[in-house]
Design an enzyme around this catalytic site. Structure first.
Site, short mmCIF file in Angstrom:
data_model
loop_
_atom_site.label_atom_id
_atom_site.label_comp_id
_atom_site.label_asym_id
_atom_site.label_seq_id
_atom_site.Cartn_x
_atom_site.Cartn_y
_atom_site.Cartn_z
N THR A 51 7.38 -16.07 -0.39
CA THR A 51 6.69 -17.13 -1.13
C THR A 51 5.21 -16.81 -1.33
O THR A 51 4.63 -17.14 -2.37
CB THR A 51 6.84 -18.47 -0.38
OG1 THR A 51 8.23 -18.76 -0.29
CG2 THR A 51 6.14 -19.60 -1.09
N SER A 97 12.64 -13.42 1.89
CA SER A 97 12.93 -12.88 3.22
C SER A 97 14.40 -12.98 3.59
O SER A 97 14.87 -12.28 4.49
CB SER A 97 12.05 -13.52 4.28
OG SER A 97 12.40 -14.86 4.51
N THR A 130 8.93 -16.72 4.66
CA THR A 130 8.96 -17.44 5.94
C THR A 130 10.37 -17.62 6.50
O THR A 130 10.53 -17.79 7.70
CB THR A 130 8.32 -18.84 5.80
OG1 THR A 130 9.03 -19.55 4.78
CG2 THR A 130 6.85 -18.73 5.45
N ASP A 131 11.38 -17.58 5.63
CA ASP A 131 12.73 -17.95 6.09
C ASP A 131 13.21 -17.08 7.25
O ASP A 131 13.84 -17.57 8.18
CB ASP A 131 13.74 -17.88 4.94
CG ASP A 131 13.52 -19.01 3.94
OD1 ASP A 131 12.79 -19.96 4.26
OD2 ASP A 131 14.08 -18.93 2.83
#
Ligand SMILES: *[C@@H]1O[C@H](CO)[C@@H](O)[C@H](O)[C@H]1NC(C)=O
Ligand SMILES: *[C@@H]1O[C@H](CO)[C@@H](O)[C@H](O)[C@H]1NC(C)=O
Ligand SMILES: *[C@@H]1O[C@H](CO)[C@@H](O)[C@H](O)[C@H]1NC(C)=O
Ligand SMILES: *[C@@H]1O[C@H](CO)[C@@H](O)[C@H](O)[C@H]1NC(C)=O
Ligand SMILES: *[C@@H]1O[C@H](CO)[C@@H](O)[C@H](O)[C@H]1NC(C)=O
Ligand SMILES: *[C@@H]1O[C@H](CO)[C@@H](O)[C@H](O)[C@H]1NC(C)=O
Ligand SMILES: *[C@@H]1O[C@H](CO)[C@@H](O)[C@H](O)[C@H]1NC(C)=O
Length: 367
Positions: A51, A97, A130-131
């Site tokens: 992101t 990610s 971030t995932d």
């Protein structure tokens, strides 16, 4: 696969031209070096996508955007960085990610070990979606052999959004990577002013900015006016296990199975048939599964002796060890971190007893 050595720095410097990202190339389209000010520390950024490198179609779009910004554009967005550090940047991949895989995480670990071995490099920053950021961060926590700061950073809002969080997060990450205060603290995750240990930190909310924290173990520190403050002197998480991956090219296959009411017991054998060399299950409560599922697991274990790690599907908690049980208790490791620890242990050839011991390092073994 193009190797690290094949990335010519000269070519990198020249490559500040417009870039296109057809699909999701793994290898650098563009590597960068900002002008050197010899009195500033040097930080290397490894950009992987996510992101923080994404653009939406409007400044209010905060879901459904796409990855596409290169490392040059990330740095260009925060000119303040150049007063803190000289930046070398490598574009490792440009993916969300969820698509980061072992090719990318191994490449990162190899390149970071090479980079941090250089006397004139103060620290490194990894920009990442971030995932699964906690997985890559934990992988680096387990495989980077250096006391210099390794800082993983991402953003929850795309670069085009109102109040995008990426630029400030990146500035803080670079500040920390350049700071002597970041030495001896392992791999860290910084987002939203917080500094967390990669050993414990996890993503807690799928959408909100304030998503990375570790409830029980707390934060390492925080930023005020872009200065990193730490609550404690440098220390190491209890039970951290590190691996020499200098010769490792790929990782053992470990699958995660999710425990729930009426879990299909066939899934254990199915995973093994599909090549899993170890399994982690996200147990109900402290590592639990239904009677049928437990029996299927035990039958598989009896037949194959592949290690099966019992973790928890609750976001926090601890699975206590029972030395008489065939499963290996994950202790504090959540399923995704337990998977990485098991992958690394299997990859470097740990025996079942050594794997048990590796997990048990983080918790007291009952007498
Ligand atoms: C990992 O992802 C990259 C980029 O999409 C791809 O080139 C590579 O082949 C993938 N590796 C594996 C093991 O699937
Ligand atoms: C280099 O960095 C130092 C320390 O921040 C600063 O005082 C100096 O002005 C910088 N030099 C240039 C040419 O930017
Ligand atoms: C940063 O790198 C440059 C070029 O290698 C070097 O001259 C300088 O001494 C480095 N800065 C520090 C603080 O090590
Ligand atoms: C960098 O530092 C110089 C000297 O302190 C200052 O004039 C300049 O505004 C700073 N640049 C940024 C982008 O913060
Ligand atoms: C880390 O590096 C030191 C010094 O080079 C070496 O002795 C040690 O075995 C390495 N450890 C790992 C886990 O790679
Ligand atoms: C799974 O495989 C084991 C060993 O091959 C076998 O004993 C067991 O019956 C199988 N379990 C299920 C649920 O199919
Ligand atoms: C697995 O082996 C143990 C030890 O021999 C035995 O007690 C247990 O009943 C076996 N479990 C299954 C499900 O076959």
């Amino acid at each position: 696969m193009v190797s690290f050595n094949a990335l010519s720095l000269l070519a990198a410097v020249a490559a500040a031209s417009p870039i296109e990202f057809p699909g999701f190339p793994l290898i650098a389209r563009q590597d960068i070096q900002t002008p050197i000010n010899a009195s500033l520390p040097n930080v290397t950024i490894f950009a992987t996508g996510g992101t923080i490198a994404s653009q939406g179609s409007s400044n209010t779009q905060t879901v459904g955007y796409s990855v596409g910004l290169g490392v040059q554009q990330l740095v260009d967005a925060v000119p303040e960085i150049l007063n803190i550090s000289n930046i070398k940047g490598y574009q490792i991949s440009n993916v969300d990610s969820g698509s980061v895989n072992e090719t990318i995480s191994l490449k990162l670990a190899h390149m970071i070990n090479e980079e941090l071995a250089k006397d004139d490099v103060a620290g490194v920053v990894i920009t990442h979606g971030t995932d699964t950021l906690e997985e890559t961060a934990f992988f680096l926590e387990s495989t980077v052999n250096s006391t210099k700061p390794v800082v993983c950073v991402g953003a929850m809002r795309p670069a085009t959004a109102l109040s995008a969080d990426g630029p400030l997060n990146l500035l803080q990450a670079v500040t920390l990577a350049a700071s002597p205060a970041g030495i001896g603290r392992g791999t860290m995750i910084t987002l939203n002013d917080r500094i967390g240990s990669a050993f414990y930190t996890t993503k807690n909310n799928a959408n909100s900015l304030d998503t990375f924290f570790s409830t029980e173990a707390g934060q390492l520190g925080f930023f005020i006016n872009q200065v990193p403050y730490f609550y404690y002197a440098p220390s190491e998480p209890v039970g951290r296990v590190t691996f020499d991956i200098s010769q490792v090219q790929d990782l053992a296959q470990v699958d995660i199975l999710y425990s729930h009411q009426d879990m299909n017991p066939e899934l254990f054998n199915a995973s093994a048939l599909l090549g899993a060399q170890g399994l982690v299950f996200a147990g109900v409560g402290a590592g639990g599964a239904s009677r049928k599922a437990s029996q299927a697991m035990e039958a598989l274990y009896n037949a194959t002796h592949i290690p099966i790690v019992a973790s928890h599907r609750s976001s926090d908690g601890f699975v206590p060890s029972d030395p008489k049980d065939f499963t290996i208790a994950s202790g504090f490791y959540n399923p995704q971190k337990a998977r990485i620890l098991l992958q690394l242990a299997l990859t470097v050839g740990y025996s079942e007893e050594e794997i048990r011991a590796a997990f048990a390092k983080s918790y007291p073994i009952p007498a």
